[in-house]
Design a protein around this motif. Structure first.
Motif, PDB file in Angstrom:
ATOM      1  N   MET A   1       8.347   6.335  -3.965  1.00  0.00           N
ATOM      2  CA  MET A   1       6.936   6.409  -3.649  1.00  0.00           C
ATOM      3  C   MET A   1       6.360   5.001  -3.737  1.00  0.00           C
ATOM      4  SD  MET A   1       3.828   8.461  -5.495  1.00  0.00           S
ATOM      5  CE  MET A   1       4.455  10.062  -5.123  1.00  0.00           C
ATOM      6  N   ASP A   2       5.531   4.639  -2.811  1.00  0.00           N
ATOM      7  CA  ASP A   2       4.871   3.342  -2.791  1.00  0.00           C
ATOM      8  C   ASP A   2       3.433   3.493  -3.266  1.00  0.00           C
ATOM      9  OD1 ASP A   2       7.069   2.025  -1.737  1.00  0.00           O
ATOM     10  OD2 ASP A   2       6.473   2.441   0.326  1.00  0.00           O
ATOM     11  N   LYS A   3       2.923   2.412  -3.832  1.00  0.00           N
ATOM     12  CA  LYS A   3       1.538   2.385  -4.277  1.00  0.00           C
ATOM     13  C   LYS A   3       0.802   1.365  -3.429  1.00  0.00           C
ATOM     14  CE  LYS A   3      -1.334   1.624  -8.308  1.00  0.00           C
ATOM     15  NZ  LYS A   3      -1.336   1.308  -9.745  1.00  0.00           N
ATOM     16  N   LEU A   4      -0.329   1.776  -2.907  1.00  0.00           N
ATOM     17  CA  LEU A   4      -1.116   0.923  -2.038  1.00  0.00           C
ATOM     18  C   LEU A   4      -2.553   0.904  -2.548  1.00  0.00           C
ATOM     19  CD1 LEU A   4      -1.340  -0.646   0.667  1.00  0.00           C
ATOM     20  CD2 LEU A   4      -1.848   1.522   1.757  1.00  0.00           C
ATOM     21  N   ILE A   5      -3.101  -0.271  -2.693  1.00  0.00           N
ATOM     22  CA  ILE A   5      -4.487  -0.405  -3.155  1.00  0.00           C
ATOM     23  C   ILE A   5      -5.340  -0.851  -1.980  1.00  0.00           C
ATOM     24  CG2 ILE A   5      -6.035  -1.632  -4.717  1.00  0.00           C
ATOM     25  CD1 ILE A   5      -3.640  -1.944  -6.606  1.00  0.00           C
ATOM     26  N   LEU A   6      -6.387  -0.079  -1.709  1.00  0.00           N
ATOM     27  CA  LEU A   6      -7.281  -0.370  -0.583  1.00  0.00           C
ATOM     28  C   LEU A   6      -8.697  -0.595  -1.089  1.00  0.00           C
ATOM     29  CD1 LEU A   6      -6.157   2.498   1.803  1.00  0.00           C
ATOM     30  CD2 LEU A   6      -5.480   0.115   1.931  1.00  0.00           C
ATOM     31  N   ASN A   7      -9.361  -1.566  -0.532  1.00  0.00           N
ATOM     32  CA  ASN A   7     -10.786  -1.759  -0.782  1.00  0.00           C
ATOM     33  C   ASN A   7     -11.524  -1.246   0.448  1.00  0.00           C
ATOM     34  OD1 ASN A   7     -10.538  -3.009  -3.303  1.00  0.00           O
ATOM     35  ND2 ASN A   7     -10.056  -4.947  -2.327  1.00  0.00           N
ATOM     36  N   SER A  13     -15.661   5.569   2.891  1.00  0.00           N
ATOM     37  CA  SER A  13     -14.748   6.152   1.909  1.00  0.00           C
ATOM     38  C   SER A  13     -14.524   7.650   2.118  1.00  0.00           C
ATOM     39  CB  SER A  13     -15.233   5.884   0.492  1.00  0.00           C
ATOM     40  OG  SER A  13     -16.434   6.550   0.239  1.00  0.00           O
ATOM     41  N   THR A  14     -15.560   8.414   2.444  1.00  0.00           N
ATOM     42  CA  THR A  14     -15.376   9.850   2.641  1.00  0.00           C
ATOM     43  C   THR A  14     -14.482  10.125   3.843  1.00  0.00           C
ATOM     44  OG1 THR A  14     -17.452   9.952   3.867  1.00  0.00           O
ATOM     45  CG2 THR A  14     -17.535  10.506   1.536  1.00  0.00           C
ATOM     46  N   LEU A  15     -14.619   9.328   4.886  1.00  0.00           N
ATOM     47  CA  LEU A  15     -13.777   9.495   6.069  1.00  0.00           C
ATOM     48  C   LEU A  15     -12.315   9.201   5.734  1.00  0.00           C
ATOM     49  CD1 LEU A  15     -13.586   9.936   9.169  1.00  0.00           C
ATOM     50  CD2 LEU A  15     -13.939   7.470   9.406  1.00  0.00           C
ATOM     51  N   ILE A  16     -12.071   8.139   5.001  1.00  0.00           N
ATOM     52  CA  ILE A  16     -10.709   7.769   4.624  1.00  0.00           C
ATOM     53  C   ILE A  16     -10.115   8.813   3.688  1.00  0.00           C
ATOM     54  CG2 ILE A  16      -9.303   6.029   3.441  1.00  0.00           C
ATOM     55  CD1 ILE A  16     -10.332   5.132   6.176  1.00  0.00           C
ATOM     56  N   LYS A  17     -10.899   9.306   2.723  1.00  0.00           N
ATOM     57  CA  LYS A  17     -10.410  10.327   1.798  1.00  0.00           C
ATOM     58  C   LYS A  17     -10.031  11.598   2.547  1.00  0.00           C
ATOM     59  CE  LYS A  17     -12.987   8.751  -2.227  1.00  0.00           C
ATOM     60  NZ  LYS A  17     -14.100   9.057  -3.137  1.00  0.00           N
ATOM     61  N   ASP A  22      -5.763  15.128   4.711  1.00  0.00           N
ATOM     62  CA  ASP A  22      -5.170  15.787   5.874  1.00  0.00           C
ATOM     63  C   ASP A  22      -3.705  15.396   6.052  1.00  0.00           C
ATOM     64  OD1 ASP A  22      -7.591  16.984   6.351  1.00  0.00           O
ATOM     65  OD2 ASP A  22      -8.176  15.619   7.981  1.00  0.00           O
ATOM     66  N   GLN A  23      -3.362  14.180   5.664  1.00  0.00           N
ATOM     67  CA  GLN A  23      -1.985  13.691   5.800  1.00  0.00           C
ATOM     68  C   GLN A  23      -1.119  14.047   4.590  1.00  0.00           C
ATOM     69  OE1 GLN A  23      -0.862  12.292   8.642  1.00  0.00           O
ATOM     70  NE2 GLN A  23      -2.899  12.745   9.410  1.00  0.00           N
ATOM     71  N   GLY A  24      -1.712  14.681   3.583  1.00  0.00           N
ATOM     72  CA  GLY A  24      -0.959  15.060   2.390  1.00  0.00           C
ATOM     73  C   GLY A  24      -0.704  13.896   1.441  1.00  0.00           C
ATOM     74  N   ILE A  25      -1.553  12.892   1.507  1.00  0.00           N
ATOM     75  CA  ILE A  25      -1.402  11.713   0.662  1.00  0.00           C
ATOM     76  C   ILE A  25      -2.366  11.831  -0.512  1.00  0.00           C
ATOM     77  CG2 ILE A  25      -1.633   9.207   0.557  1.00  0.00           C
ATOM     78  CD1 ILE A  25      -1.060   9.211   3.604  1.00  0.00           C
ATOM     79  N   SER A  26      -1.817  11.682  -1.728  1.00  0.00           N
ATOM     80  CA  SER A  26      -2.675  11.760  -2.906  1.00  0.00           C
ATOM     81  C   SER A  26      -3.303  10.403  -3.175  1.00  0.00           C
ATOM     82  CB  SER A  26      -1.874  12.217  -4.124  1.00  0.00           C
ATOM     83  OG  SER A  26      -0.870  11.279  -4.412  1.00  0.00           O
ATOM     84  N   TYR A  27      -4.468  10.421  -3.749  1.00  0.00           N
ATOM     85  CA  TYR A  27      -5.160   9.178  -4.075  1.00  0.00           C
ATOM     86  C   TYR A  27      -5.901   9.364  -5.383  1.00  0.00           C
ATOM     87  CZ  TYR A  27      -9.317  11.556  -2.368  1.00  0.00           C
ATOM     88  OH  TYR A  27     -10.335  12.447  -2.185  1.00  0.00           O
ATOM     89  N   SER A  28      -6.154   8.249  -6.032  1.00  0.00           N
ATOM     90  CA  SER A  28      -6.931   8.287  -7.261  1.00  0.00           C
ATOM     91  C   SER A  28      -7.787   7.029  -7.332  1.00  0.00           C
ATOM     92  CB  SER A  28      -6.028   8.364  -8.488  1.00  0.00           C
ATOM     93  OG  SER A  28      -5.206   7.232  -8.567  1.00  0.00           O
ATOM     94  N   LYS A  29      -8.898   7.165  -7.983  1.00  0.00           N
ATOM     95  CA  LYS A  29      -9.791   6.032  -8.144  1.00  0.00           C
ATOM     96  C   LYS A  29      -9.245   5.153  -9.260  1.00  0.00           C
ATOM     97  CE  LYS A  29     -14.587   4.814  -8.924  1.00  0.00           C
ATOM     98  NZ  LYS A  29     -15.934   5.301  -9.196  1.00  0.00           N
ATOM     99  N   GLU A  30      -9.185   3.852  -9.016  1.00  0.00           N
ATOM    100  CA  GLU A  30      -8.671   2.925 -10.013  1.00  0.00           C
ATOM    101  C   GLU A  30      -9.681   2.795 -11.144  1.00  0.00           C
ATOM    102  OE1 GLU A  30      -7.691  -1.746 -10.070  1.00  0.00           O
ATOM    103  OE2 GLU A  30      -6.741  -0.609  -8.466  1.00  0.00           O
TER     104      GLU A  30
END
Length: 71
Positions: A1-7, A13-17, A22-30
């Motif tokens: 698994m790779d970790k990617l940090i996006l600003n 942000s709501t559109l990206i989330k 939809d793509q099944g990618i989990s994310y968390s707020k740093e």
């Protein structure tokens, strides 16, 4: 698994989330940096006295002078 940090700009942000979900990618707020917690951790670091440093100076010469016997 790779970790990617996006600003991401707040207005996007709501559109990206939604896209990530939809793509099944989990994310968390740093976690944001908390200077008070960091200062408390620094206070717990032990310090060496002058006596401790003198002992280390004396011992350092003996460690390097050890001769290993041949078998």
């Amino acid at each position: 698994m790779d970790k990617l940090i996006l600003n991401i700009p707040k207005k996007k942000s709501t559109l990206i989330k939604k896209f990530l979900n939809d793509q099944g990618i989990s994310y968390s707020k740093e976690d944001e940096f908390n200077s008070n917690k960091y200062k408390q951790k620094l206070k717990k670091i032990s310090t060496w006295s002058k006596q401790d440093l003198e002992i280390l100076k004396k011992v350092s010469g003996t460690i390097t002078g050890i001769k290993i016997p041949k078998w």
